[in-house]
Write an enzyme that holds these catalytic residues in place. Structure first.
Site, short mmCIF file in Angstrom:
data_model
loop_
_atom_site.label_atom_id
_atom_site.label_comp_id
_atom_site.label_asym_id
_atom_site.label_seq_id
_atom_site.Cartn_x
_atom_site.Cartn_y
_atom_site.Cartn_z
N SER A 226 37.81 25.77 45.02
CA SER A 226 37.91 24.32 45.25
C SER A 226 37.40 23.52 44.06
O SER A 226 37.96 22.48 43.71
CB SER A 226 37.14 23.93 46.51
OG SER A 226 37.74 24.48 47.66
N ALA B 243 35.22 32.20 48.16
CA ALA B 243 36.55 31.65 47.93
C ALA B 243 36.57 30.15 48.15
O ALA B 243 37.23 29.40 47.43
CB ALA B 243 37.55 32.34 48.84
N GLU C 127 40.09 18.62 50.73
CA GLU C 127 39.00 18.24 49.83
C GLU C 127 39.54 17.65 48.54
O GLU C 127 39.06 16.61 48.07
CB GLU C 127 38.16 19.48 49.49
CG GLU C 127 37.19 19.90 50.56
CD GLU C 127 36.36 21.09 50.12
OE1 GLU C 127 35.20 21.18 50.58
OE2 GLU C 127 36.84 21.91 49.32
N GLU D 294 34.26 28.34 44.68
CA GLU D 294 34.73 28.40 43.29
C GLU D 294 36.15 27.87 43.15
O GLU D 294 36.45 27.10 42.24
CB GLU D 294 34.66 29.84 42.78
CG GLU D 294 35.20 30.05 41.38
CD GLU D 294 34.27 29.57 40.28
OE1 GLU D 294 34.68 29.57 39.11
OE2 GLU D 294 33.12 29.22 40.60
N CYS E 118 45.51 32.57 52.42
CA CYS E 118 44.13 32.08 52.49
C CYS E 118 43.88 31.24 53.74
O CYS E 118 44.58 30.25 54.00
CB CYS E 118 43.84 31.24 51.24
SG CYS E 118 42.20 30.51 51.23
#
Length: 441
Positions: free
Chosen positions: A274, A269, A392, A272, A383
């Site tokens: 991000s 998680a 990020e 991919e 999440c």
């Protein structure tokens, strides 16, 4: 398309938004067929999704609440079996979910995420320096050279994954999100994952460090001892008698299988989604220069960009799968029967005009409802990595446009998207970087 006659979800995800609009406009829940002929109910209205995500009558545990899985009618031969066969917090229900989420939440604290900002800034700087050094006036694929590299380095460092495992894990994770995968390809991918994960866990047991993998291994081993025979390290192939067993021993936090499956969830998680999010944010600003100008003038923030990107293109479009613990009356004459699977359309919720207005398909960093998306879930399954992903993306996009203020998309027209109805992102992002901004004195 009608309530009685299901339509097939496109395994290639060729036009997920048009498909989602049909789901949203048809009824509170619409019958669909998933790849492999599995029937489900798709839900696309934001209010209905929010209600289901906190409804105790909705489970993600196929071993307990999906009769077709329990009976073997749907089994490991189903190409998408990996999404329901893993045993971690994302597929757990009730007290089991709390038990499995606890060690992951303890290892992945807000403090740990916040403490990663300097490293994120450092990696972004290195990637931008590399782009500037190779700038030739020719288009560069920002997905490959920038958006992919940042979360790869951060997530793999966060989990202490040895470099020898990077390439295999890239290949395995890409196959996870390929919703047109064959049963044979899925089996090979699961087998590769078994080998790779066994190697990772063994490596970190022998060489523990300040990383998430070591922290989760310590949580498991401290509670249950280091006997790792338990349920094995199978990650989706161990379906049948005994699969679905809980923790080893009374009060244990994680079995060996749960440890491995939790690791799979967390770094899959974190990687991919991000990549997709960073690509979306860059792409939307590049093709909407007026929106970029709002940020540059201080009328909107980079965090606003991230939230609007999450809303308009959730990194994961659909969530597989949930199950009705008992009959659920959705209204308008629609009842999801006990044991029937439910497909949640996070992408549909982000463009629901009932929440975001008639122009919900337009990217607008000043949109009042930009934060009212469900891209990181809602309720108990929210999440854990949301803070890190947002950070990020905000750092990457800010630093990119500071470094290459004249960057522009290479060519016109729509860009190809990943062939998946789960993963939602661009396959490539070709950009002409233009001159680098002058370095500060």
């Amino acid at each position: 398309m009608n309530r009685q006659c299901p339509f097939a979800i496109d395994a290639f995800g060729a036009d997920v938004h048009a498909e989602a609009a049909l789901v949203r406009e048809q009824a509170p829940a619409t019958r669909v067929l998933l790849p492999g002929g599995v029937s489900a109910w798709a839900v696309g209205r934001s209010a209905d999704i929010r209600r289901l995500l906190v409804d105790p009558r909705v489970s993600k545990d196929a071993y307990r609440h999906w009769p077709a899985w329990i009976s073997g009618e749907v089994d490991a031969e189903w190409p998408l079996a990996i999404w329901v066969s893993v045993q971690n917090m994302i597929t757990a229900y009730g007290s089991e979910h709390a038990r499995l989420r606890r060690p992951a939440a303890a290892a992945f604290t807000a403090r740990r995420a916040a403490g990663m900002r300097p490293r994120i800034e450092e990696v972004v700087g290195e990637l931008l320096e590399d782009l500037a050094a190779r700038e030739s006036g020719e288009p560069v694929d920002l997905r490959t050279r920038f958006a992919h590299e940042l979360p790869t380095r951060i997530v793999f460092e966060l989990f202490g994954i040895p470099e020898r495992s990077w390439a295999p894990l890239h290949r395995i994770i890409n196959a996870f999100f390929d919703t047109n995968i064959t049963a044979e390809q899925a089996r090979r991918n699961a087998a590769d994952l078994d080998v790779t994960m066994a190697d990772l866990v063994a490596h970190r047991r022998e060489h523990p460090g300040d990383d998430m993998t070591s922290a989760l291994i310590a949580a498991r081993d401290t509670t249950t001892g280091t006997d790792t025979t338990g349920t094995g390290t199978g990650t989706g192939t161990g379906i049948g008698a005994g699969a679905g067993a809980g923790a080893v021993g009374e009060g244990a936090r994680l079995s060996e299988k749960e440890l491995v499956d939790t690791l799979i969830l967390l770094f899959t998680a974190g990687y991919e989604t991000s990549v997709n999010l960073i690509c979306t944010a860059l792409h939307e600003l590049l093709r909407n220069p007026a929106q970029l100008e709002l940020v540059r003038r201080g009328l909107a923030s980079w965090e606003d960009v991230v939230e609007e990107a999450l809303r308009i293109e959730p990194p994961a479009f659909y969530g597989l799968l949930r199950f009705a613990v008992e009959d659920i009356d959705m209204g308008e004459g629609v009842v999801i029967g006990r044991g029937e699977p439910i497909l949640i359309s996070f992408g549909s919720a982000g463009r629901d005009p009932a929440v975001h207005g008639a122009d919900a398909e337009r990217f607008d960093v000043l949109r009042a409802t930009r934060g009212q998306h469900l891209s990181f879930g809602f309720g108990t399954h929210h999440c854990l990595g949301a803070t890190l992903a947002r950070m990020e993306c905000a750092v990457a996009v800010r630093r990119f446009f500071e470094t290459f203020p004249a960057a522009a998309l290479a060519g016109a027209g729509e860009l190809p998207r990943v062939q998946s109805f789960i993963s939602n992102g661009l396959r490539e992002l070709p950009v002409v970087l233009g001159p680098r901004a002058p370095l500060a004195d």
